[in-house]
Each structure stands twice: as structure tokens, then as C-alpha cells.
Write an enzyme that holds these catalytic residues in place. Structure first.
Site, short mmCIF file in Angstrom:
data_model
loop_
_atom_site.label_atom_id
_atom_site.label_comp_id
_atom_site.label_asym_id
_atom_site.label_seq_id
_atom_site.Cartn_x
_atom_site.Cartn_y
_atom_site.Cartn_z
N TYR A 167 0.75 -1.57 -0.23
CA TYR A 167 -0.15 0.12 -0.09
C TYR A 167 0.94 1.46 -0.04
CZ TYR A 167 -4.03 -2.50 1.82
OH TYR A 167 -4.62 -3.93 1.84
N PHE B 6 -1.17 -7.55 2.26
CA PHE B 6 -2.49 -7.08 2.71
C PHE B 6 -2.57 -6.74 3.67
CE2 PHE B 6 -3.33 -10.06 -1.54
CZ PHE B 6 -3.99 -9.26 -2.45
#
Length: 268
Positions: free
Chosen positions: A95, A106
Site C-alpha cells: 500500500y 494485504f
């Protein structure tokens, strides 16, 4: 993550991190201090490539670019022993929002609110598949502790620029990692239970490396694709069934309501 990048919250505060090495220091550490010993042995053939990537990250940082995750977390996927891996889940890259990337595909830091939407969709499918309650936190460390390798294809990113560290050498290293996981599946004539869970087209790219490894594949959990085959794919129960068929035990996919780092310290 996958090639589809959804907007992430812009106002999360990055959680406090314990002081650790920077990327320049990391690049100079002995190889067997960078990861679990069996991972170091398995990835010895790409040591030069890994040091080259770490040197690149040090240069990025020196040039004023914020690199995510932190140096102390960038190789976190290799901290648990290779010998314990029994489920491989492949992501794209970390991210790009500060405070989110923690070195596991994740997963985000336990204090991150709200959790990314792809992860929220994973929780929805977990509830639909196994009836497990969604959590308000996004710490998937409990899965990693059970041998679930949450491996991004690219292990770093420049803040705010998804995909910015593609083609810098990580792909060679993670290809070697997947090959090592698959290779130990039949090491010494003993078949180690293993299942690969592939979400989205980037994850599908590792399929040629998997040999006879059982695969659970579907669309990516991104909001832009989850309704096109991720929802209803039942990856968690299917992975457990495949592990059981191979003589292994199932993964306990239920995450703690409160992750260890957020639990209040006992006064007794």
C-alpha cells in the site's frame, strides 16, 4: 495489492515504529541476519540482487523519497521460517499510503483506520465462507504465524506512487521465494502440504512456478473486481480442504479481536 489501485485514506497517522536500521544499514547486514536462516539458505542465489534492491532503496531514501514499508519491515515476509509455509497468498506491491504497509501482502498496521477496501472485502468473504466475524483492525500477523506466506511480488513502493518500484529487481527475488516454497513441498521425498491462493492477474503470473501445487484462484478483492469472481469463491474453506487432502492441518483463519500490539498490558 494488484494492478488495480484503489484510493486509500489520506489522513491516517502513521503508527509509531520502534527504531531500526535504515535501508543503507540493511544493505550492509550479513545475509543471514536479514531473514530466517532457512530463507537465507534458499535465497542465497539471489543475494546479489537483493543487496542491489536494498541499495536502490537507500538511494531513494537519500534522495528524499519516502519508501514504504520501513526498512525494519521490508523483508518481514521472510521472518517466519520457510519450512513452516503451507499457504501462499500472492499480492502485487505494498500500500502506498503512509502507515499502511507492514511487509505482509494485504495486511496493515493494527492501528490503521479505516482498513483498506480490498482487505475489507477479504473480511466479507471470510465471514461468508467460514462465518468468522470481520475485525476492525487489518493485522494479518496471526495468519503469518501459522505458515501463511503473505508475499507481494514487489516488496517496496515510493509513498503515494503505487507500482513505483516495479522492475527494480524485486520480481527476481520473489520468483526465487516462490520457487523455494514449491521446492520444499517435495523435499527429501516427503510431500509438505501446500496450497497457493491467487487473487487477480498479477498473482496468476506465478502459476507457472507452482508445478503440481494445488491452486485456489479468483478475481482480486479490489472494489473494482471483487464482484467479478472474488465474492463467493470461498478461498479459506477451499484452502483448508486442500491442506487436509494432503495430510496437513487446517489454518485457523479467525483473527484475534484485538491484535497483540494493541492489547493493554497486564498490571498483575
Amino acid at each position: 495489492m494488484d494492478t488495480v489501485t484503489e484510493p486509500e485514506p489520506l489522513f491516517d497517522l502513521e503508527p509509531a515504529q520502534a527504531a531500526g536500521p535504515d535501508f543503507a544499514e540493511l544493505a550492509g547486514l550479513p545475509f543471514d541476519e536479514l531473514m530466517a536462516p532457512d530463507w537465507a539458505a534458499a535465497l542465497a542465489g539471489v543475494e546479489a540482487e537483493l543487496r542491489s534492491v536494498l541499495t536502490f532503496l537507500a538511494a531513494e531514501s537519500a534522495a528524499g523519497h519516502r519508501v514504504l514499508p520501513s526498512a525494519s519491515n521490508v523483508l518481514r515476509a521472510f521472518q517466519q521460517p520457510l519450512d513452516g509455509v503451507r499457504v501462499l497468498i500472492v499480492g502485487q506491491d505494498p500500500y502506498p499510503t503512509p502507515g499502511h504497509a507492514v511487509g505482509l501482502a494485504f495486511s496493515v498496521d493494527a492501528g490503521t483506520r479505516p482498513i483498506p477496501r480490498s482487505l475489507a472485502n477479504i473480511y466479507k468473504e471470510l465471514a461468508s465462507d467460514l462465518g468468522l466475524p470481520p475485525r476492525i483492525h487489518g493485522d494479518l500477523g496471526a495468519w503469518a504465524d501459522q505458515g501463511v506466506l503473505l508475499l507481494n511480488r514487489v516488496l517496496s513502493v515510493r509513498e503515494g506512487a503505487a507500482g513505483s518500484h516495479r522492475g527494480k529487481g524485486w520480481e527476481t527475488i520473489t520468483t526465487a521465494a516462490v520457487t523455494a516454497v514449491v521446492g520444499r513441498r517435495t523435499a527429501e521425498g516427503i510431500t509438505a502440504p501446500l496450497v497457493a491462493v491467487l487473487w487477480g492477474k498479477d498473482a496468476e503470473g506465478v502459476r507457472p512456478l507452482l508445478g503440481s501445487t494445488p491452486v485456489v484462484a479468483s478475481a482480486h478483492p479490489s472494489p473494482l473486481s471483487a464482484s467479478r469472481g472474488f465474492f463467493g469463491s470461498r478461498p479459506f474453506s477451499r484452502a483448508n480442504a486442500l491442506l487436509t487432502e494432503q495430510g496437513g492441518g487446517p489454518v485457523d483463519w479467525e483473527l484475534p479481536a484485538v491484535p497483540p500490539q494493541l492489547r493493554p498490558r497486564s498490571l498483575g
